[in-house]
Scaffold this active site. Structure first.
Site, short mmCIF file in Angstrom:
data_model
loop_
_atom_site.label_atom_id
_atom_site.label_comp_id
_atom_site.label_asym_id
_atom_site.label_seq_id
_atom_site.Cartn_x
_atom_site.Cartn_y
_atom_site.Cartn_z
N CYS A 78 -8.30 4.12 -0.60
CA CYS A 78 -9.76 4.32 -0.56
C CYS A 78 -10.23 5.50 -1.43
CB CYS A 78 -10.18 4.58 0.89
SG CYS A 78 -9.35 6.01 1.60
C1 LIG Z 1 -5.04 4.10 3.19
S1 LIG Z 1 -3.32 3.94 3.30
C2 LIG Z 1 -3.16 2.64 4.48
C3 LIG Z 1 -2.49 3.09 5.74
C4 LIG Z 1 -2.28 2.04 6.81
N1 LIG Z 1 -3.43 1.21 7.02
C5 LIG Z 1 -1.81 2.65 8.13
O1 LIG Z 1 -2.11 2.11 9.17
O2 LIG Z 1 -1.15 3.68 8.13
C6 LIG Z 1 -2.90 3.14 1.79
C7 LIG Z 1 -1.40 2.99 1.60
O3 LIG Z 1 -1.17 2.20 0.41
C8 LIG Z 1 0.02 2.67 -0.19
N2 LIG Z 1 0.02 2.22 -1.60
C9 LIG Z 1 -0.63 2.78 -2.64
N3 LIG Z 1 -0.36 2.10 -3.77
C10 LIG Z 1 0.45 1.07 -3.43
C11 LIG Z 1 1.07 0.02 -4.17
N4 LIG Z 1 0.91 -0.10 -5.49
N5 LIG Z 1 1.84 -0.85 -3.50
C12 LIG Z 1 2.04 -0.73 -2.16
N6 LIG Z 1 1.49 0.26 -1.42
C13 LIG Z 1 0.71 1.14 -2.04
C14 LIG Z 1 -0.06 4.17 -0.01
O4 LIG Z 1 1.22 4.78 -0.14
C15 LIG Z 1 -0.66 4.31 1.39
O5 LIG Z 1 0.32 4.46 2.37
#
Ligand SMILES: C[S@@+](CC[C@H](N)C(=O)[O-])C[C@H]1O[C@@H](n2cnc3c(N)ncnc32)[C@H](O)[C@@H]1O
Length: 343
Positions: A78
């Site tokens: 986000c």
């Molecule tokens: C806002 S957090 C979501 C957390 C989740 N909803 C929870 O309950 O903890 C977004 C997550 O996306 C992961 N992320 C970012 N880029 C990504 C990618 N290219 N592939 C997979 N995960 C990714 C980040 O590491 C982060 O943990």
């Protein structure tokens, strides 16, 4: 209820899955997708699944090889929609972190699950970003989904944290569902304050307290409202105090937990000054996201063992995981109305 097959994207520590577990809903994680090694490890511990299920970088997934699932969850990054971020946005193909939401859409197109649940910051509805929100809804509509959305605040689900997030639920249009299910989501009166979730004073290590010099400036600014649960606002022009501008009474609620710089609280003490100011501890932040102490301690211990040679250096990762997550109690109410009350 038959077992629901879940594909968890941008999984973090898996707040969606935690809510399903708490509701006793029968489900199976077919895969999860998380690029961060600490979060992936934590996820596998909390949800008792092998890290072999992690698809890792969403941009590298071979979509054609994905198994069928009934539910896709994605709290996509986000930062680029957030008021506190750089506002780079999430346009498809822009390569920003928030544009990864479109990778989910490609997966939905291929799998066509029964349900897709998306969580993000409320600012995605602002003038600057609403075109992406509208495009998401329209694309899913064209793919055959009915879309429902609502902004929900954790404090309306009996969690003493002010955290507003948008939740978009897309239901494949052959799935029978009551038209009013989203209005029927039950809120819960706030009967808790920070005092009910913080650690007793003797359990709080010194490192969480602000230095005496910063505290004395804030003490000087203290006013009686602090005791009635109202935020004390420091002098915003003073750069030293900028980081500490919002201190919360333990009789009230705190601001949104972010990935760094946890909210500060005001603790009455039997010392000369009468009070001290400290950061919320990571375990308190996890509680404010609706995770259990058992989850917190199990993750902390295994991170220490796996990545930190047994040393107590996990705080920044534990704060980050909490700040990135979703308040489980909010998701429980959503899933209850969506999946249980339909029966
Ligand atoms: C806002 S957090 C979501 C957390 C989740 N909803 C929870 O309950 O903890 C977004 C997550 O996306 C992961 N992320 C970012 N880029 C990504 C990618 N290219 N592939 C997979 N995960 C990714 C980040 O590491 C982060 O943990």
């Amino acid at each position: 209820m038959e077992s629901i097959k879940v594909l968890s994207l941008f999984s973090g520590i898996g707040a969606f899955e935690k809510a399903l577990t708490n509701l006793d809903i029968n489900y199976e994680i077919v895969n999860y997708c998380e690029i961060d090694k600490y979060a992936s490890h934590a996820y596998s511990v909390i949800h008792a699944v092998s890290e072999d299920l992690n698809l890792k970088d969403i941009t590298k997934i071979d979509i054609g090889c994905l198994p069928y699932c009934d539910l896709i969850t994605h709290g996509s990054p986000c930062q680029d929609f957030s008021v506190s971020g750089e506002n780079k946005g999430g346009d498809e193909g822009s390569n920003t972190r928030s544009s990864l939401m479109w990778n989910t859409v490609s997966i939905v197109k291929h799998i066509r699950p029964r349900y897709v649940v998306w969580e993000n910051v409320k600012n995605v509805l602002s003038k600057t970003h609403e075109h992406n929100f509208d495009k998401y809804i329209n694309t899913l509509r064209k793919l055959g989904y009915n879309n429902y959305y609502k902004v929900l605040n954790a404090k309306d689900f009996n969690i003493p944290q002010n955290r507003e997030r948008i939740f978009v639920v897309s239901v494949r249009n052959d799935v029978k569902i009551s038209d009013t299910w989203i209005e029927d989501i039950n809120t819960k009166e706030l009967s808790m304050c920070l005092k009910d979730i913080i650690e007793p004073i003797e359990m709080v290590p010194e490192k969480y307290y602000l230095s005496e010099s910063v505290t004395s400036k804030l003490i000087y600014r203290q006013n009686t409202t602090a005791k009635s649960g109202i935020t004390i606002v420091g002098d915003l022009n003073n750069s030293e105090l900028k980081m500490n501008k919002r201190i919360f009474s333990t009789l009230g609620i705190c601001s949104t937990i972010l990935t760094t710089n946890p909210p500060k609280i005001y603790i009455e003490t039997p010392t000369d000054t009468g009070y001290k100011i400290r950061k919320l501890m990571p375990v308190e932040c996890w509680r404010l996201m609706g995770f259990s102490d058992k989850d917190y301690w199990r993750v902390k211990e295994t991170l220490e063992k796996t990545f930190y040679k047994g040393k107590d250096r996990t705080d920044s990762q534990m704060y980050k995981m909490a700040g990135n997550s979703i308040v489980v109690n909010v998701l429980e109410s959503i899933f209850k109305s969506l999946l249980i009350d339909q029966d």
